[in-house]
Design a protein around this motif. Sequence first.
Motif, PDB file in Angstrom:
ATOM      1  N   ASN A   1       0.824  -0.888   0.087  1.00 23.62           N
ATOM      2  CA  ASN A   1       0.069  -0.248   0.329  1.00 23.62           C
ATOM      3  C   ASN A   1       1.132   1.280   0.294  1.00 23.62           C
ATOM      4  OD1 ASN A   1      -1.758   2.498   0.944  1.00 23.62           O
ATOM      5  ND2 ASN A   1      -3.369   0.399   1.171  1.00 23.62           N
ATOM      6  N   GLU A   2       1.006   1.724  -1.382  1.00 22.95           N
ATOM      7  CA  GLU A   2       2.082   3.396  -1.184  1.00 22.95           C
ATOM      8  C   GLU A   2       1.341   4.159  -0.153  1.00 22.95           C
ATOM      9  OE1 GLU A   2       5.353   4.326  -2.852  1.00 22.95           O
ATOM     10  OE2 GLU A   2       3.821   2.726  -3.348  1.00 22.95           O
ATOM     11  N   LYS A   3      -0.271   4.365   0.186  1.00 26.88           N
ATOM     12  CA  LYS A   3      -0.542   5.761   1.224  1.00 26.88           C
ATOM     13  C   LYS A   3       0.333   4.800   2.666  1.00 26.88           C
ATOM     14  CE  LYS A   3      -4.306   7.186  -1.321  1.00 26.88           C
ATOM     15  NZ  LYS A   3      -5.611   7.070  -1.282  1.00 26.88           N
ATOM     16  N   ILE A   4       0.106   4.311   2.499  1.00 29.81           N
ATOM     17  CA  ILE A   4       0.769   3.871   4.041  1.00 29.81           C
ATOM     18  C   ILE A   4       2.252   3.198   3.689  1.00 29.81           C
ATOM     19  CG2 ILE A   4       0.584   1.711   6.029  1.00 29.81           C
ATOM     20  CD1 ILE A   4      -2.246   0.103   5.024  1.00 29.81           C
ATOM     21  N   LYS A   5       2.685   3.279   3.179  1.00 31.19           N
ATOM     22  CA  LYS A   5       4.539   3.679   2.847  1.00 31.19           C
ATOM     23  C   LYS A   5       4.618   4.754   3.063  1.00 31.19           C
ATOM     24  CE  LYS A   5       7.948   1.781   0.136  1.00 31.19           C
ATOM     25  NZ  LYS A   5       8.606   0.898  -1.280  1.00 31.19           N
ATOM     26  N   ASN A   6       4.022   5.283   2.643  1.00 32.48           N
ATOM     27  CA  ASN A   6       4.334   7.113   2.429  1.00 32.48           C
ATOM     28  C   ASN A   6       4.561   7.813   4.339  1.00 32.48           C
ATOM     29  OD1 ASN A   6       5.308   7.094   0.101  1.00 32.48           O
ATOM     30  ND2 ASN A   6       3.108   8.537  -0.871  1.00 32.48           N
ATOM     31  N   VAL A   7       3.268   7.543   4.349  1.00 32.76           N
ATOM     32  CA  VAL A   7       2.586   7.769   6.269  1.00 32.76           C
ATOM     33  C   VAL A   7       3.778   6.585   7.092  1.00 32.76           C
ATOM     34  CG1 VAL A   7       1.136   7.677   8.113  1.00 32.76           C
ATOM     35  CG2 VAL A   7       0.460   8.260   5.661  1.00 32.76           C
ATOM     36  N   PHE A   8       4.232   5.631   6.810  1.00 27.74           N
ATOM     37  CA  PHE A   8       4.810   4.896   7.700  1.00 27.74           C
ATOM     38  C   PHE A   8       6.099   4.835   7.389  1.00 27.74           C
ATOM     39  CE2 PHE A   8       0.818   3.969   8.987  1.00 27.74           C
ATOM     40  CZ  PHE A   8       0.489   4.001  10.345  1.00 27.74           C
ATOM     41  N   TYR A   9       6.794   5.302   6.390  1.00 30.14           N
ATOM     42  CA  TYR A   9       8.440   5.532   6.615  1.00 30.14           C
ATOM     43  C   TYR A   9       9.085   6.008   6.927  1.00 30.14           C
ATOM     44  CZ  TYR A   9      12.594   6.228   4.053  1.00 30.14           C
ATOM     45  OH  TYR A   9      14.056   5.827   3.791  1.00 30.14           O
ATOM     46  N   LEU A  10       9.100   7.731   7.396  1.00 31.12           N
ATOM     47  CA  LEU A  10       9.856   8.756   8.751  1.00 31.12           C
ATOM     48  C   LEU A  10       9.879   7.873   9.723  1.00 31.12           C
ATOM     49  CD1 LEU A  10      11.606  10.625   9.155  1.00 31.12           C
ATOM     50  CD2 LEU A  10       9.367  12.109   9.238  1.00 31.12           C
ATOM     51  N   PRO A  11       8.608   7.911  10.134  1.00 34.28           N
ATOM     52  CA  PRO A  11       8.450   6.771  11.512  1.00 34.28           C
ATOM     53  C   PRO A  11       9.263   5.657  11.695  1.00 34.28           C
ATOM     54  CG  PRO A  11       6.775   7.341  11.526  1.00 34.28           C
ATOM     55  CD  PRO A  11       6.704   7.716   9.640  1.00 34.28           C
ATOM     56  N   PHE A  12       8.844   4.426  10.897  1.00 39.25           N
ATOM     57  CA  PHE A  12      10.100   3.351  10.686  1.00 39.25           C
ATOM     58  C   PHE A  12      11.289   3.644  10.876  1.00 39.25           C
ATOM     59  CE2 PHE A  12       6.131  -0.434   9.498  1.00 39.25           C
ATOM     60  CZ  PHE A  12       5.640   0.025  10.409  1.00 39.25           C
ATOM     61  N   GLN A  13      11.782   4.389  10.116  1.00 37.77           N
ATOM     62  CA  GLN A  13      13.100   4.708   9.952  1.00 37.77           C
ATOM     63  C   GLN A  13      13.864   5.372  11.222  1.00 37.77           C
ATOM     64  OE1 GLN A  13      15.474   4.203   7.720  1.00 37.77           O
ATOM     65  NE2 GLN A  13      13.903   3.151   6.384  1.00 37.77           N
ATOM     66  N   ILE A  14      12.936   5.742  11.680  1.00 34.36           N
ATOM     67  CA  ILE A  14      13.226   6.393  13.119  1.00 34.36           C
ATOM     68  C   ILE A  14      13.372   5.396  14.134  1.00 34.36           C
ATOM     69  CG2 ILE A  14      12.725   8.528  15.242  1.00 34.36           C
ATOM     70  CD1 ILE A  14      11.432   9.574  12.959  1.00 34.36           C
ATOM     71  N   LEU A  15      12.671   4.335  14.604  1.00 33.42           N
ATOM     72  CA  LEU A  15      12.675   3.409  15.386  1.00 33.42           C
ATOM     73  C   LEU A  15      13.674   2.907  14.538  1.00 33.42           C
ATOM     74  CD1 LEU A  15       8.681   2.731  15.546  1.00 33.42           C
ATOM     75  CD2 LEU A  15       9.580   3.630  17.612  1.00 33.42           C
ATOM     76  N   ARG A  16      13.590   1.885  13.773  1.00 28.71           N
ATOM     77  CA  ARG A  16      15.103   1.050  13.561  1.00 28.71           C
ATOM     78  C   ARG A  16      16.204   1.978  14.159  1.00 28.71           C
ATOM     79  NH1 ARG A  16      18.125   0.175   9.035  1.00 28.71           N
ATOM     80  NH2 ARG A  16      18.117   2.869   8.008  1.00 28.71           N
ATOM     81  N   MET A  17      16.321   2.785  14.314  1.00 34.58           N
ATOM     82  CA  MET A  17      17.905   3.934  14.286  1.00 34.58           C
ATOM     83  C   MET A  17      18.208   4.096  15.864  1.00 34.58           C
ATOM     84  SD  MET A  17      18.982   3.803  11.637  1.00 34.58           S
ATOM     85  CE  MET A  17      20.637   4.608  12.237  1.00 34.58           C
ATOM     86  N   ILE A  18      17.044   3.681  16.506  1.00 33.68           N
ATOM     87  CA  ILE A  18      16.901   3.405  17.942  1.00 33.68           C
ATOM     88  C   ILE A  18      17.895   2.164  18.476  1.00 33.68           C
ATOM     89  CG2 ILE A  18      15.482   3.702  20.327  1.00 33.68           C
ATOM     90  CD1 ILE A  18      13.926   4.827  19.262  1.00 33.68           C
TER      91      ILE A  18
END
Length: 254
Positions: free
Chosen positions: A92-109
Amino acid sequence: MIFNMRANIKYSIFGIITLLVFWQLLVVIGITLNDNYVYTQIAPINSLEALWHLFFEEKFYNHIFASFYRIFCALFLALLIGIPLGLIYSTNEKIKNVFYLPFQILRMISPLSWMPIAVLIYDSWDGAIIFLIVMAAIWPIIFNLTQGMAKIDIGWIYVAKSFKANVIDQLRYAIIPAIAQDVITGLRLALGVSWIIIVPAEYLGVTSGLGYAINDARDTLDYSKLAALILAIGIIGFTIDSLLQSLNSKFKWN
């Protein structure tokens, strides 16, 4: 092929010998700069001797089992959560656009940053440790699954449908072969980071596991055993990673 195997064995033996020589050199330099008995305790000969004795200790295998139990529970949960999330996120491209930044931030913790929260949330130390490992392992699974889904040619799905394939057959013959290698790679990365996290995580209040064993060896001033445990962790981790790498090579679908 046999020649290549022999050459690889020779190179591996040479690499191990080089590592031992470099290790001994560091010990000699340490003794020269600071005459501390700890350096002699962690010398290659003493450490390898302690490693040999470890193989005959029942407690050593109990610690391995305890660490494996926590890792496998965490990986099961990471797969249970990560695969559905990865499928939704990648399709789902819309879901991907919404959660891309939160996922990347959580991944880097750093997963260990969650330790104070994990201790407060969970009643048991095992629960806290499993939570920490899940927070480390879930991201390789999600992002490698996403990478695998991006490789799927929509034409394959249309061809499957033209042959009246149902959803299960589409998964079996079109989707799973396309993403299997990426899923196994994600699992391999997740297991690698879990194996790294398990040792400091087991410094918590548990009384079993390889991390606990290292902490106990430090507290009892048994530095040869401590070095042997570090070597054992490296050997076990390499063995597991090699098995997953072989599995990845075996299931290469085109």
